[in-house]
Design a protein around this motif. Structure first.
Motif, PDB file in Angstrom:
ATOM      1  N   ARG A  11      27.496  29.530  47.471  1.00 36.62           N
ATOM      2  CA  ARG A  11      27.075  30.812  46.902  1.00 36.62           C
ATOM      3  C   ARG A  11      28.014  31.305  45.826  1.00 36.62           C
ATOM      4  NH1 ARG A  11      25.231  34.087  52.215  1.00 36.62           N
ATOM      5  NH2 ARG A  11      25.458  35.826  50.810  1.00 36.62           N
ATOM      6  N   ALA A  12      29.228  30.763  45.756  1.00 33.85           N
ATOM      7  CA  ALA A  12      30.198  31.276  44.779  1.00 33.85           C
ATOM      8  C   ALA A  12      30.569  30.184  43.769  1.00 33.85           C
ATOM      9  CB  ALA A  12      31.406  31.827  45.505  1.00 33.85           C
ATOM     10  N   TYR A  13      31.854  29.859  43.658  1.00 38.70           N
ATOM     11  CA  TYR A  13      32.307  28.898  42.656  1.00 38.70           C
ATOM     12  C   TYR A  13      32.825  27.636  43.313  1.00 38.70           C
ATOM     13  CZ  TYR A  13      32.314  33.173  39.935  1.00 38.70           C
ATOM     14  OH  TYR A  13      31.952  34.336  39.339  1.00 38.70           O
ATOM     15  N   SER A  14      32.901  26.567  42.539  1.00 42.66           N
ATOM     16  CA  SER A  14      33.442  25.338  43.096  1.00 42.66           C
ATOM     17  C   SER A  14      34.902  25.535  43.507  1.00 42.66           C
ATOM     18  CB  SER A  14      33.317  24.203  42.085  1.00 42.66           C
ATOM     19  OG  SER A  14      33.932  24.585  40.875  1.00 42.66           O
ATOM     20  N   TRP A  15      35.624  26.418  42.791  1.00 43.15           N
ATOM     21  CA  TRP A  15      37.040  26.634  43.131  1.00 43.15           C
ATOM     22  C   TRP A  15      37.207  27.762  44.141  1.00 43.15           C
ATOM     23  CZ3 TRP A  15      38.059  31.590  41.469  1.00 43.15           C
ATOM     24  CH2 TRP A  15      37.245  32.076  40.441  1.00 43.15           C
ATOM     25  N   TYR A  16      36.122  28.425  44.511  1.00 37.50           N
ATOM     26  CA  TYR A  16      36.177  29.470  45.539  1.00 37.50           C
ATOM     27  C   TYR A  16      34.863  29.397  46.326  1.00 37.50           C
ATOM     28  CZ  TYR A  16      37.025  33.955  47.802  1.00 37.50           C
ATOM     29  OH  TYR A  16      37.246  34.935  48.737  1.00 37.50           O
ATOM     30  N   PRO A  17      34.693  28.331  47.137  1.00 39.96           N
ATOM     31  CA  PRO A  17      33.368  28.101  47.713  1.00 39.96           C
ATOM     32  C   PRO A  17      33.024  29.074  48.844  1.00 39.96           C
ATOM     33  CG  PRO A  17      34.920  26.429  48.463  1.00 39.96           C
ATOM     34  CD  PRO A  17      35.665  27.298  47.487  1.00 39.96           C
ATOM     35  N   GLY A  62      35.981  42.686  50.018  1.00 42.11           N
ATOM     36  CA  GLY A  62      36.387  41.323  49.679  1.00 42.11           C
ATOM     37  C   GLY A  62      36.246  41.080  48.187  1.00 42.11           C
ATOM     38  N   ALA A  63      35.146  41.549  47.621  1.00 42.31           N
ATOM     39  CA  ALA A  63      34.897  41.328  46.205  1.00 42.31           C
ATOM     40  C   ALA A  63      35.911  42.059  45.348  1.00 42.31           C
ATOM     41  CB  ALA A  63      33.473  41.778  45.855  1.00 42.31           C
ATOM     42  N   ILE A  64      36.276  43.289  45.773  1.00 40.87           N
ATOM     43  CA  ILE A  64      37.261  44.063  44.998  1.00 40.87           C
ATOM     44  C   ILE A  64      38.620  43.351  45.014  1.00 40.87           C
ATOM     45  CG2 ILE A  64      38.580  46.224  44.978  1.00 40.87           C
ATOM     46  CD1 ILE A  64      35.949  47.584  45.950  1.00 40.87           C
ATOM     47  N   VAL A  65      39.002  42.879  46.217  1.00 39.25           N
ATOM     48  CA  VAL A  65      40.266  42.142  46.327  1.00 39.25           C
ATOM     49  C   VAL A  65      40.198  40.889  45.452  1.00 39.25           C
ATOM     50  CG1 VAL A  65      41.717  40.812  47.918  1.00 39.25           C
ATOM     51  CG2 VAL A  65      40.759  43.006  48.632  1.00 39.25           C
ATOM     52  N   PHE A  66      39.035  40.225  45.483  1.00 38.43           N
ATOM     53  CA  PHE A  66      38.841  38.995  44.707  1.00 38.43           C
ATOM     54  C   PHE A  66      39.030  39.251  43.208  1.00 38.43           C
ATOM     55  CE2 PHE A  66      35.857  36.201  42.435  1.00 38.43           C
ATOM     56  CZ  PHE A  66      36.337  34.964  42.829  1.00 38.43           C
ATOM     57  N   ILE A  67      38.388  40.315  42.705  1.00 38.27           N
ATOM     58  CA  ILE A  67      38.505  40.634  41.276  1.00 38.27           C
ATOM     59  C   ILE A  67      39.955  40.980  40.923  1.00 38.27           C
ATOM     60  CG2 ILE A  67      37.837  42.316  39.506  1.00 38.27           C
ATOM     61  CD1 ILE A  67      35.087  42.413  40.924  1.00 38.27           C
ATOM     62  N   PHE A  68      40.594  41.731  41.832  1.00 36.05           N
ATOM     63  CA  PHE A  68      42.003  42.086  41.619  1.00 36.05           C
ATOM     64  C   PHE A  68      42.853  40.825  41.444  1.00 36.05           C
ATOM     65  CE2 PHE A  68      46.188  42.575  43.672  1.00 36.05           C
ATOM     66  CZ  PHE A  68      46.768  43.468  42.781  1.00 36.05           C
ATOM     67  N   LEU A 109      42.111  39.042  38.094  1.00 38.19           N
ATOM     68  CA  LEU A 109      42.745  39.736  36.969  1.00 38.19           C
ATOM     69  C   LEU A 109      44.264  39.563  36.998  1.00 38.19           C
ATOM     70  CD1 LEU A 109      40.627  43.015  36.795  1.00 38.19           C
ATOM     71  CD2 LEU A 109      40.552  41.053  35.263  1.00 38.19           C
ATOM     72  N   LEU A 110      44.822  39.578  38.208  1.00 37.53           N
ATOM     73  CA  LEU A 110      46.264  39.378  38.354  1.00 37.53           C
ATOM     74  C   LEU A 110      46.660  38.008  37.794  1.00 37.53           C
ATOM     75  CD1 LEU A 110      48.706  40.861  39.665  1.00 37.53           C
ATOM     76  CD2 LEU A 110      48.354  39.401  41.660  1.00 37.53           C
ATOM     77  N   ILE A 111      45.885  36.986  38.155  1.00 31.37           N
ATOM     78  CA  ILE A 111      46.210  35.632  37.695  1.00 31.37           C
ATOM     79  C   ILE A 111      46.076  35.538  36.177  1.00 31.37           C
ATOM     80  CG2 ILE A 111      45.417  33.221  37.732  1.00 31.37           C
ATOM     81  CD1 ILE A 111      44.705  33.705  40.720  1.00 31.37           C
ATOM     82  N   THR A 112      44.976  36.108  35.638  1.00 30.34           N
ATOM     83  CA  THR A 112      44.811  36.030  34.184  1.00 30.34           C
ATOM     84  C   THR A 112      45.904  36.825  33.475  1.00 30.34           C
ATOM     85  OG1 THR A 112      43.173  37.789  34.345  1.00 30.34           O
ATOM     86  CG2 THR A 112      42.327  35.544  34.169  1.00 30.34           C
ATOM     87  N   ASP A 113      46.344  37.925  34.095  1.00 32.27           N
ATOM     88  CA  ASP A 113      47.472  38.685  33.547  1.00 32.27           C
ATOM     89  C   ASP A 113      48.725  37.811  33.489  1.00 32.27           C
ATOM     90  OD1 ASP A 113      46.093  40.981  33.154  1.00 32.27           O
ATOM     91  OD2 ASP A 113      47.520  42.278  34.220  1.00 32.27           O
ATOM     92  N   ILE A 114      48.984  37.144  34.621  1.00 33.32           N
ATOM     93  CA  ILE A 114      50.199  36.336  34.704  1.00 33.32           C
ATOM     94  C   ILE A 114      50.137  35.178  33.715  1.00 33.32           C
ATOM     95  CG2 ILE A 114      51.485  34.765  36.223  1.00 33.32           C
ATOM     96  CD1 ILE A 114      50.721  36.733  38.513  1.00 33.32           C
ATOM     97  N   LEU A 115      48.916  34.639  33.533  1.00 33.22           N
ATOM     98  CA  LEU A 115      48.767  33.543  32.568  1.00 33.22           C
ATOM     99  C   LEU A 115      48.863  34.043  31.128  1.00 33.22           C
ATOM    100  CD1 LEU A 115      45.863  31.495  34.192  1.00 33.22           C
ATOM    101  CD2 LEU A 115      48.287  30.908  34.109  1.00 33.22           C
ATOM    102  N   GLY A 116      48.807  35.355  30.958  1.00 30.81           N
ATOM    103  CA  GLY A 116      48.906  35.898  29.620  1.00 30.81           C
ATOM    104  C   GLY A 116      47.582  35.983  28.890  1.00 30.81           C
ATOM    105  N   VAL A 117      46.480  35.735  29.596  1.00 26.91           N
ATOM    106  CA  VAL A 117      45.160  35.828  28.966  1.00 26.91           C
ATOM    107  C   VAL A 117      44.709  37.279  28.904  1.00 26.91           C
ATOM    108  CG1 VAL A 117      42.795  34.973  29.046  1.00 26.91           C
ATOM    109  CG2 VAL A 117      44.649  33.575  29.940  1.00 26.91           C
TER     110      VAL A 117
END
Lengths: 330, 130
Positions: free
Chosen positions: A132-138, B101-107, B110-118
């Motif tokens: 239902r989600a992504y290959s890297w987050y299944p 869960g979805a809110i934590v997921f988005i957080f 975004l945290l990872i993309t921040d750290i990557l500098g994107v």
């Protein structure tokens, strides 16, 4: 200011997704038309982590409603046979094993839309594995497909808490592709999948027999012989299963039919010779065994062992049939 | 440990009964694998494999009362696949994602993309690229 920025982010990501071609597209060839189908499959409400068990139960209820199939297991038993708590779900292998233990034959679906639609058109619901989600987050999920709406181009399925949800074919394709288009046709052994290949069906039926469901396996072999009456593999499998369940005349009939079709079928000759010897016809057994030739070392060893046994005088058949029955048919 | 031994002996008794009673018969499996009989070495490997599955299931919290029936309902190939790959095989479940869960997921994304500098969504992150 902040809201503006968030909207900008959303818009940018939407543009990125569309321009990169990630938007779901129909996987069906444009020149092919698949007709609509709607199979009435009773709905079982989802329970956390138990979608495999629910999927088996829904198909089991369906086959009870259209035929003479009787399940072997209750829903509670299916639950306890499928869940692995530490994984929070069910492995594909265990979905198949539990379905078999429930008296259903599990035929692995060819991972194609042609095979999927041919089963749906024949009224065979199919259980698929989706991500239902992504290959890297299944987020894996099993669901029974209950039909196809050709006009709306949507797959009908009992998806989580929604019965007969119409999932657009493009979205379905994206979710299904992430499991390698994994699906399984679960049906009573009196039914044959329309997309079935003889060798794969034999394997599925033999898996039933190997896991202690011999009566169901025999039914499946006989069902296959209705479609492929001259197939010596099914005749051989049926002969062996009859032999093992002490139905000697049926076993002999099957072995003899193989030898009529293929007089050099060494395994059938061997087993027929064994059966004849054990039922007091040693002379004919030896004559048949003389015709059995094989280049395979193990088959040669087997024929030699059978010949020696005939020379010694075979054991009469099944001194204690109760013992074998109780150890195999539980 | 005790349950696994009990279960193992049960499985052993089943497989031995099923296979020893027909010494001179070519099984249907012989036709499928193009070889006539199962050697005793293969039987031993098979027994060990099933024991592994029993132990994995015990560790993973499977109800001990049904382990025996579950392992017995698998074919040899299925049991060995589970024994060797259980950690990487997907397990289908019902859980869709909750809103939290979805809110934590988005957080986290975004945290990872921040750290990557994107991205530079949060004030407290330092991109690793600089």
């Amino acid at each position: 200011m902040k809201l503006h920025r968030a909207l900008y982010l959303l818009f940018a990501s939407a543009v990125m997704i569309f321009s990169s071609g990630c938007a779901p597209k129909s996987p069906l060839p444009a020149d092919k038309h698949y007709s609509s189908s709607a199979i009435r499959v009773p709905f079982v409400a989802p329970r956390s982590e138990l979608c495999a068990s629910s999927s088996i139960e829904m198909l089991s209820l369906h086959w009870q409603s259209v035929g003479t199939y009787l399940p072997r297991l209750s829903l509670a038993e299916l639950d306890s046979r499928t869940l692995i708590p530490a994984k929070g779900g069910t492995l594909q292998i265990e979905l198949i094993a539990a379905a078999r233990a429930n008296g259903l034959l599990a035929y692995p679906l060819e991972p194609t839309y042609a095979a999927l639609f041919s089963e749906l058109e024949a009224g065979h619901p199919v259980v698929v594995l989706l991500n239902r989600a992504y290959s890297w987050y299944p987020l894996w999920h099993y669901a029974p497909i209950t039909g196809y709406d050709a006009k709306a181009q949507a797959i009908r399925m009992h998806y989580a808490d929604t019965p007969d949800e119409a999932v657009p074919i493009g979205t379905f394709a994206a979710l299904w592709e992430r499991s390698g288009n994994w699906g399984v046709v679960l049906l009573p052994p009196t039914e044959l999948p329309t997309s079935a290949r003889a060798d794969k069906f034999l394997q599925a039926a033999y898996d039933l027999e190997k896991t202690g469901m011999r009566a169901e396996a025999i039914t499946a072999y006989e069902t296959a012989l209705l479609r492929w009456p001259e197939d010596t593999s099914f005749l051989f499998a049926a002969g062996n299963a009859y032999y093992a369940s002490h139905r000697l005349s049926r076993a002999e009939e099957n072995y003899r039919k193989i030898v009529r079709i293929d007089p050099l079928h060494s395994l059938a000759l061997n087993n027929l010779a064994d059966l004849l010897c054990r039922s007091g016809r040693a002379e004919e057994a030896l004559e048949l065994l003389d015709q059995a030739k094989s280049s395979d070392a193990r088959t040669q060893a087997l024929i030699k062992a059978t010949r020696e046994e005939i020379g010694r005088g075979c054991d009469p058949l099944f001194k204690s049939p109760h013992q074998e029955n109780s150890s195999l048919s539980h | 440990m005790k349950t696994s031994k009990l279960i193992l002996s049960f499985i052993l008794s089943i497989t031995l009964f099923a296979q020893v009673s027909f010494a001179q018969i070519a099984s249907t499996g012989a036709l499928l694998t193009q070889s006539a009989a199962v050697s005793s070495k293969e039987k031993l490997i098979e027994t060990i494999t099933r024991k592994d599955v029993v132990e994995k299931f015990e560790q993973m919290g499977v109800d001990p009362k049904v382990i025996e029936a579950r392992v017995a309902s698998m074919t040899d190939e299925e049991a060995s696949k589970i024994a060797y790959q259980i950690d990487t095989l997907p397990a289908g479940a019902d859980a869709g994602m909750s809103i939290i869960g979805a809110i934590v997921f988005i957080f986290i994304v975004l945290l990872i993309t921040d750290i990557l500098g994107v991205t530079k969504v949060f004030n407290f992150t330092r991109p690793i690229t600089n």
